[in-house]
Design an enzyme around this catalytic site. Structure first.
Site, PDB file in Angstrom:
ATOM      1  N   LYS A 290       0.911  -0.917   0.362  1.00 29.82           N
ATOM      2  CA  LYS A 290       0.406   0.336  -0.390  1.00 29.82           C
ATOM      3  C   LYS A 290       1.108   1.248  -0.064  1.00 29.82           C
ATOM      4  O   LYS A 290       0.495   2.051  -0.664  1.00 29.82           O
ATOM      5  CB  LYS A 290      -1.122   0.346   1.732  1.00 29.82           C
ATOM      6  CG  LYS A 290      -2.197  -1.062   1.312  1.00 29.82           C
ATOM      7  CD  LYS A 290      -2.975  -1.542   2.482  1.00 29.82           C
ATOM      8  CE  LYS A 290      -3.732  -2.522   2.285  1.00 29.82           C
ATOM      9  NZ  LYS A 290      -4.630  -2.866   3.052  1.00 29.82           N
TER      10      LYS A 290
ATOM     11  N   GLN B 236      -4.192  -1.511   9.676  1.00 29.61           N
ATOM     12  CA  GLN B 236      -4.723  -3.218   9.170  1.00 29.61           C
ATOM     13  C   GLN B 236      -4.736  -3.959   9.874  1.00 29.61           C
ATOM     14  O   GLN B 236      -4.064  -4.035  11.074  1.00 29.61           O
ATOM     15  CB  GLN B 236      -2.551  -3.139   8.603  1.00 29.61           C
ATOM     16  CG  GLN B 236      -2.442  -5.139   8.360  1.00 29.61           C
ATOM     17  CD  GLN B 236      -3.029  -4.094   6.264  1.00 29.61           C
ATOM     18  OE1 GLN B 236      -2.859  -3.588   5.832  1.00 29.61           O
ATOM     19  NE2 GLN B 236      -3.845  -5.481   6.089  1.00 29.61           N
TER      20      GLN B 236
ATOM     21  N   ASP C 288     -11.145   3.796   4.451  1.00 28.55           N
ATOM     22  CA  ASP C 288     -11.095   1.757   4.405  1.00 28.55           C
ATOM     23  C   ASP C 288     -12.640   1.921   4.487  1.00 28.55           C
ATOM     24  O   ASP C 288     -12.965   0.651   4.639  1.00 28.55           O
ATOM     25  CB  ASP C 288     -10.595   1.455   5.519  1.00 28.55           C
ATOM     26  CG  ASP C 288      -9.707  -0.259   4.960  1.00 28.55           C
ATOM     27  OD1 ASP C 288      -9.892  -0.600   3.394  1.00 28.55           O
ATOM     28  OD2 ASP C 288      -8.836  -0.761   5.335  1.00 28.55           O
TER      29      ASP C 288
END
Ligand code: NAD
Length: 289
Positions: A54, A98, A121
């Site tokens: 990422k 994450q 997200d």
């Protein structure tokens, strides 16, 4: 029939070049690059690899990434404080935690700490709740499901009135995909580990989305001829012929499905590249608003 392959790498590349142009414009306006803050807890090698991927993708499109890396022994308050520090940082437009977090950490509390305007997200409960409610718009939608929807749209596939089956009901993949397909006027069935006779259900679907985590679970005789098959799964399986000793396969038996499906994504090279592209797109959107 040989399925048309939906090429996630090609679509993701196109999306990333649009993001690059948008990030340059945002940088000129803001006097800084759009910024993504990443929180990584623990030393799971797969999570560390996803974070590196990422960050590299951020570099390619001109998004500044900053990482807060905490040990697996980090206290709940330390993880939440890392999120809050990014909330308070004016140079950070989006925050990515994450997952999975170590078992000792209360994931819900950490995700709740993400400021809604920085939830790139799309997994804050308020954003997921809005996704499921008529007439409400989430600020952001989750990256993988958004990537799935974009692949379907880019392939010119009409969803209204179609029978769609989603296998998997996780908060970050299966649930939001089912909501997004419903919002696109498909008639959606959600399947999971307790579904009885899964092949019977998938065989009636015009669109099958597999998000299970079981290598090559979906076989040719699970599919209606001509179906659109989107494989979210990413499973490492032993492969002595490969240098690393393993390779990635999806939740769909690609070789079998290719002979029956109308449209099919590959693993790797399907949904995976789109997940990263959509995270970057959401980060740019956060910088633009
Ligand atoms: P998860 O483990 O949280 O959820 C799996 C779901 O599958 C559960 O709802 C479970 O009920 C269901 N399930 C398990 N076994 C089943 C079976 N035999 N039959 C029917 N349903 C079954 O997983 P997740 O986070 O949703 O991820 C699913 C897969 O997608 C994994 O392979 C993961 O690596 C992959 N993934 C890929 C990307 C990407 O960018 N390509 C992103 C996220 C997840």
């Amino acid at each position: 029939m040989t399925a048309a392959i939906i090429d996630g790498r090609a679509v993701a590349k196109r999306v990333q070049s649009e993001i690059r142009a948008g990030a340059d414009q945002a940088a000129a306006r803001l006097g800084r690059r759009p910024g993504l803050g990443v929180v990584l807890v623990g030393d799971d090698p797969a999570s560390a690899m996803y974070v590196r991927m990422k960050q590299r993708a951020c570099d390619r499109v001109g998004i500044q990434s900053s990482a807060s890396i905490l040990p697996a022994s980090a206290a709940q308050s330390e993880v939440e404080n890392a999120v809050r520090a990014f909330n308070a940082d004016a140079a950070i437009d989006g925050i990515l935690v994450q997952l999975p977090l170590p078992f000792s950490i209360d994931e819900a509390a950490v995700l709740n700490a993400i400021g809604l305007s920085k939830d790139v997200d799309g997994i804050h409960p308020v954003n997921l709740g809005r996704l499921g409610m008529r007439g409400r718009e989430p600020t952001f939608t989750p990256a993988t499901p958004t990537g799935v929807m974009r692949l379907i749209a880019e392939s010119g596939i009409e969803l209204a009135g179609k029978e769609a089956v989603v296998i998997g009901r996780s908060n970050i993949v299966g649930l939001p995909i089912a909501l997004m397909l419903t919002n696109a006027d498909a008639t959606v069935t959600r399947c999971h580990s307790r579904t009885v006779d899964l092949p019977l259900v998938t065989r009636r679907a015009d669109v099958v989305v597999a998000a299970v985590g079981q290598p090559e679970l979906v076989k040719a005789d699970w599919l209606k001829p001509g179906a659109v098959v989107i494989d979210v799964g990413s499973n490492a399986v032993p492969d002595p012929a490969s240098e690393k000793g393993y390779r990635y396969v999806g939740d769909v038996d690609f070789a079998q499905a290719q002979a029956v499906a109308g449209w099919l994504t590959k693993v790797p090279g399907g949904v995976g590249p789109m997940t990263i592209a959509m995270l970057l797109a959401n980060t740019l959107k956060a910088a633009q608003t």
